[in-house]
Structure formats: structure tokens, C-alpha cells
Motif scaffolding. Structure first.
Motif, mmCIF file in Angstrom:
data_model
loop_
_atom_site.group_PDB
_atom_site.id
_atom_site.type_symbol
_atom_site.label_atom_id
_atom_site.label_comp_id
_atom_site.label_asym_id
_atom_site.label_seq_id
_atom_site.Cartn_x
_atom_site.Cartn_y
_atom_site.Cartn_z
ATOM 1 N N MET A 25 8.573 4.722 -1.590
ATOM 2 C CA MET A 25 9.405 3.531 -1.546
ATOM 3 C C MET A 25 9.043 2.624 -2.720
ATOM 4 O O MET A 25 7.869 2.315 -2.935
ATOM 5 N N SER A 26 10.058 2.213 -3.485
ATOM 6 C CA SER A 26 9.815 1.358 -4.642
ATOM 7 C C SER A 26 9.641 -0.090 -4.196
ATOM 8 O O SER A 26 10.431 -0.620 -3.415
ATOM 9 N N LEU A 27 8.590 -0.747 -4.711
ATOM 10 C CA LEU A 27 8.305 -2.141 -4.377
ATOM 11 C C LEU A 27 8.588 -3.083 -5.540
ATOM 12 O O LEU A 27 9.078 -4.191 -5.348
ATOM 13 N N VAL A 28 8.234 -2.638 -6.737
ATOM 14 C CA VAL A 28 8.459 -3.403 -7.963
ATOM 15 C C VAL A 28 8.970 -2.428 -9.006
ATOM 16 O O VAL A 28 8.341 -1.393 -9.246
ATOM 17 N N ASP A 29 10.076 -2.752 -9.627
ATOM 18 C CA ASP A 29 10.657 -1.863 -10.636
ATOM 19 C C ASP A 29 10.956 -2.689 -11.878
ATOM 20 O O ASP A 29 12.001 -3.323 -11.996
ATOM 21 N N LEU A 30 10.006 -2.695 -12.806
ATOM 22 C CA LEU A 30 10.113 -3.449 -14.040
ATOM 23 C C LEU A 30 10.302 -2.481 -15.202
ATOM 24 O O LEU A 30 10.105 -1.273 -15.048
ATOM 25 N N PRO A 31 10.693 -2.978 -16.372
ATOM 26 C CA PRO A 31 10.926 -2.056 -17.490
ATOM 27 C C PRO A 31 9.748 -1.160 -17.848
ATOM 28 O O PRO A 31 9.934 -0.006 -18.230
ATOM 29 N N LEU A 32 8.508 -1.676 -17.697
ATOM 30 C CA LEU A 32 7.341 -0.926 -18.168
ATOM 31 C C LEU A 32 6.411 -0.458 -17.061
ATOM 32 O O LEU A 32 5.513 0.345 -17.321
ATOM 33 N N VAL A 33 6.586 -0.949 -15.841
ATOM 34 C CA VAL A 33 5.749 -0.519 -14.725
ATOM 35 C C VAL A 33 6.602 -0.403 -13.468
ATOM 36 O O VAL A 33 7.602 -1.102 -13.311
ATOM 37 N N ARG A 34 6.154 0.472 -12.584
ATOM 38 C CA ARG A 34 6.830 0.629 -11.295
ATOM 39 C C ARG A 34 5.768 0.759 -10.217
ATOM 40 O O ARG A 34 4.843 1.553 -10.336
ATOM 41 N N LEU A 35 5.911 -0.041 -9.177
ATOM 42 C CA LEU A 35 4.971 -0.015 -8.059
ATOM 43 C C LEU A 35 5.671 0.580 -6.855
ATOM 44 O O LEU A 35 6.757 0.143 -6.477
ATOM 45 N N THR A 36 5.027 1.590 -6.261
ATOM 46 C CA THR A 36 5.624 2.256 -5.109
ATOM 47 C C THR A 36 4.628 2.330 -3.960
ATOM 48 O O THR A 36 3.423 2.178 -4.134
ATOM 49 N N ASN A 37 5.187 2.579 -2.781
ATOM 50 C CA ASN A 37 4.390 2.861 -1.597
ATOM 51 C C ASN A 37 4.707 4.295 -1.181
ATOM 52 O O ASN A 37 5.831 4.590 -0.784
ATOM 53 N N PRO A 38 3.738 5.221 -1.293
ATOM 54 C CA PRO A 38 4.018 6.636 -1.021
ATOM 55 C C PRO A 38 4.107 6.974 0.466
ATOM 56 O O PRO A 38 4.491 8.082 0.813
ATOM 57 N N ASP A 39 3.752 6.026 1.331
ATOM 58 C CA ASP A 39 3.705 6.294 2.773
ATOM 59 C C ASP A 39 4.094 5.020 3.529
ATOM 60 O O ASP A 39 3.265 4.120 3.707
ATOM 61 N N PRO A 40 5.354 4.920 3.981
ATOM 62 C CA PRO A 40 5.801 3.709 4.677
ATOM 63 C C PRO A 40 4.961 3.359 5.903
ATOM 64 O O PRO A 40 4.912 2.188 6.303
ATOM 65 N N SER A 41 4.290 4.352 6.483
ATOM 66 C CA SER A 41 3.440 4.057 7.636
ATOM 67 C C SER A 41 2.108 3.417 7.234
ATOM 68 O O SER A 41 1.342 2.987 8.082
ATOM 69 N N PHE A 42 1.859 3.381 5.932
ATOM 70 C CA PHE A 42 0.616 2.803 5.399
ATOM 71 C C PHE A 42 1.015 1.842 4.273
ATOM 72 O O PHE A 42 0.890 2.153 3.091
ATOM 73 N N PRO A 43 1.502 0.651 4.619
ATOM 74 C CA PRO A 43 2.111 -0.248 3.629
ATOM 75 C C PRO A 43 1.137 -0.821 2.602
ATOM 76 O O PRO A 43 1.579 -1.381 1.593
ATOM 77 N N SER A 44 -0.163 -0.687 2.826
ATOM 78 C CA SER A 44 -1.141 -1.200 1.863
ATOM 79 C C SER A 44 -1.702 -0.108 0.957
ATOM 80 O O SER A 44 -2.746 -0.291 0.316
ATOM 81 N N LEU A 45 -1.007 1.023 0.882
ATOM 82 C CA LEU A 45 -1.337 2.095 -0.052
ATOM 83 C C LEU A 45 -0.299 2.060 -1.171
ATOM 84 O O LEU A 45 0.905 2.115 -0.914
ATOM 85 N N PHE A 46 -0.765 1.977 -2.417
ATOM 86 C CA PHE A 46 0.143 1.766 -3.543
ATOM 87 C C PHE A 46 -0.100 2.784 -4.655
ATOM 88 O O PHE A 46 -1.225 3.233 -4.863
ATOM 89 N N ILE A 47 0.984 3.111 -5.373
ATOM 90 C CA ILE A 47 0.876 3.839 -6.641
ATOM 91 C C ILE A 47 1.540 2.994 -7.713
ATOM 92 O O ILE A 47 2.701 2.588 -7.566
ATOM 93 N N LEU A 48 0.802 2.720 -8.779
ATOM 94 C CA LEU A 48 1.318 1.960 -9.915
ATOM 95 C C LEU A 48 1.575 2.936 -11.060
ATOM 96 O O LEU A 48 0.640 3.551 -11.569
#
Length: 251
Positions: free
Chosen positions: A1-24
Motif C-alpha cells: 500500500m502506497s503511503l507517500v508518492d513523491l517524485p524521488l521517493v515512495r513510501l509503502t506499507n508491505p503488510d496492511p495488518s502491520f501498519p508500522s512496517l515501512f519500505i522506503l
């Protein structure tokens, strides 16, 4: 799930059941060179992480959290956009070092999934993470400023010295600009694990999930532990100035 989608970086959550796990995801072209905009967008992504952590309920807080950073292609990061950085001076270097200090002391565990080369400023960004996983089959990690004819400013030297603690490896890193392949990087302490390309993200997420409970409650405890653990480095990053060897005038 995409959380932040900017021109140079994208922040996602790979597991909606674990909302505090992030991939930048680093997306600044083929080489992910650090520019002022890139630094600002990274800080925006970290701001969003803090916002998410601050809004979770008690049950979710108890699970802690973690951050993985990665990219695609040949480079994790090829360092600074050096001509622009040198032209901008403190306008660039101060925010860049503030970003490194923030990564170094983030209140959740951090794991760099190094998909390719990590040179100079990209190496420092990787070293600002708690743990590092690197592709075994491709990529070097190196501080090549000596070959570029560029001296290290105090905070940059400090973050390398904090993470590469063996004197001979530190010497080869900074004075020879040695390029460490994954097996050498593992021995020298640049990375914690070398894995296949196919296993890179899964291995980084494995680290992240295992370490996430260390941030249980999502308070500032881990941030403060890291800040004291790397006190001298944080001080140099935030207040060490941007003039290499400035202390020499006092000798």
C-alpha cells in the motif's frame, strides 16, 4: 500500500495488518544521487512515518515498527550530486547531515536493502541504518572521496568511523577508497548479511519484523538509545561544521 508518492521517493506499507512496517523506495533516477530535493523528500517520508506511528492505537503500538530502504537497478545510491552540492555548500550539506542524523537515531529499527552499488554519500546513507543486507552477486560499497579529490567534512567522517570500527578496514575505506564487494563488506562490518537478488527484500523484511518489537510502544526509547550510542557522531553531524580539518588551526 502506497503511503507517500513523491517524485524521488515512495513510501509503502508491505503488510496492511502491520501498519508500522515501512519500505522506503529511492527513485532519484538511475543512480539515486543526493540532491537538496531528494533530501527534502526523504525527510518528508520520515515525517509521515512519525505521523503514522503517533496515530496508531495501543494494540498496534505494542508491535513496534521498522523501516526498510531500497531501490532498483545498478545503484542503491551513487552518492551526492557532487557539483551541485559543492556549489550549494552549507545549503546542501547541512540538511544532508541532518537527514543522516535522523536516520541514525530513528525511533524504529532500520534496515538498508542494498540492491547495487553504494558509493560515498550513498555508503554513508546505508551506514546510517541499524542493519544492512546486500546483494551477494553484484555491487560494491565504498567511500571513494579520496579518488574524487574531495575531503570529508566532520559529520561524514564521523558516521563512517562509528560503523567501521576495525582500524585496517577503516584505513582501506577512507585512505585507499577500497571498493568492498559483498563478501569483503560482510567481513569489514559494512553489512550484516549477503543474499541473492531474489531474497534481498524478503531478507530485509525478515530483519525488520524480528527487530520491530524492540520499538514496542513506539516511544522515544530507541531513538534515545541510538542517540547516546552514537552521541559523538550525532554531535558532529548536527554541529560539527562543514569545513574539513577546521580543528587543525588550533593545533
Amino acid at each position: 500500500m502506497s503511503l507517500v508518492d513523491l517524485p524521488l521517493v515512495r513510501l509503502t506499507n508491505p503488510d496492511p495488518s502491520f501498519p508500522s512496517l515501512f519500505i522506503l523506495h529511492l527513485n532519484n533516477g538511475a543512480e539515486n544521487r543526493f540532491t537538496l530535493q531528494f533530501v527534502h523528500e526523504l525527510m518528508q517520508a520520515l515525517d509521515h512515518i512519525d505521523h503514522v506511528l503517533d496515530t496508531l492505537d495501543t494494540e498496534q503500538n505494542a508491535r513496534g515498527g521498522a523501516l526498510v530502504t531500497t531501490s532498483t537497478g545498478k545503484f542503491y545510491s551513487n552518492g551526492l550530486a557532487i557539483e551541485a552540492a559543492m556549489e550549494q555548500g552549507d545549503t546542501f550539506y547541512v540538511p544532508y547531515m541532518q537527514m543522516l542524523a535522523r536516520m541514525l537515531t530513528l525511533r524504529i529499527p532500520t534496515v538498508a536493502a542494498i540492491n547495487g552499488h553504494a558509493f560515498a554519500g550513498g555508503c554513508m546513507f546505508a551506514l546510517a541504518h541499524d542493519y544492512r543486507v546486500m546483494r551477494a552477486d553484484r555491487g560494491w560499497i565504498a567511500m571513494n572521496e579520496v579518488d574524487l579529490g574531495i575531503p570529508l567534512i566532520p559529520g561524514m567522517a564521523a558516521i563512517v568511523k562509528a560503523k567501521i570500527t576495525h582500524a585496517n578496514y577503516l584505513r582501506d575505506c577512507l585512505l585507499a577508497g577500497h571498493r568492498f564487494k559483498s563478501s569483503d563488506a560482510l567481513a569489514a562490518g559494512f553489512i550484516d548479511r549477503a543474499v541473492s537478488q531474489d531474497d534481498l527484500i524478503d531478507s530485509a523484511l525478515e530483519y525488520a519484523r524480528a527487530l520491530a518489537p524492540k520499538a514496542s510502544g513506539l516511544t522515544q526509547k530507541l531513538h534515545l538509545i541510538k542517540a547516546e550510542m552514537y552521541r559523538e557522531t550525532v554531535v558532529m553531524l548536527l554541529a560539527g561544521g562543514t569545513t574539513p580539518g577546521s580543528f587543525m588551526s588550533k593545533l
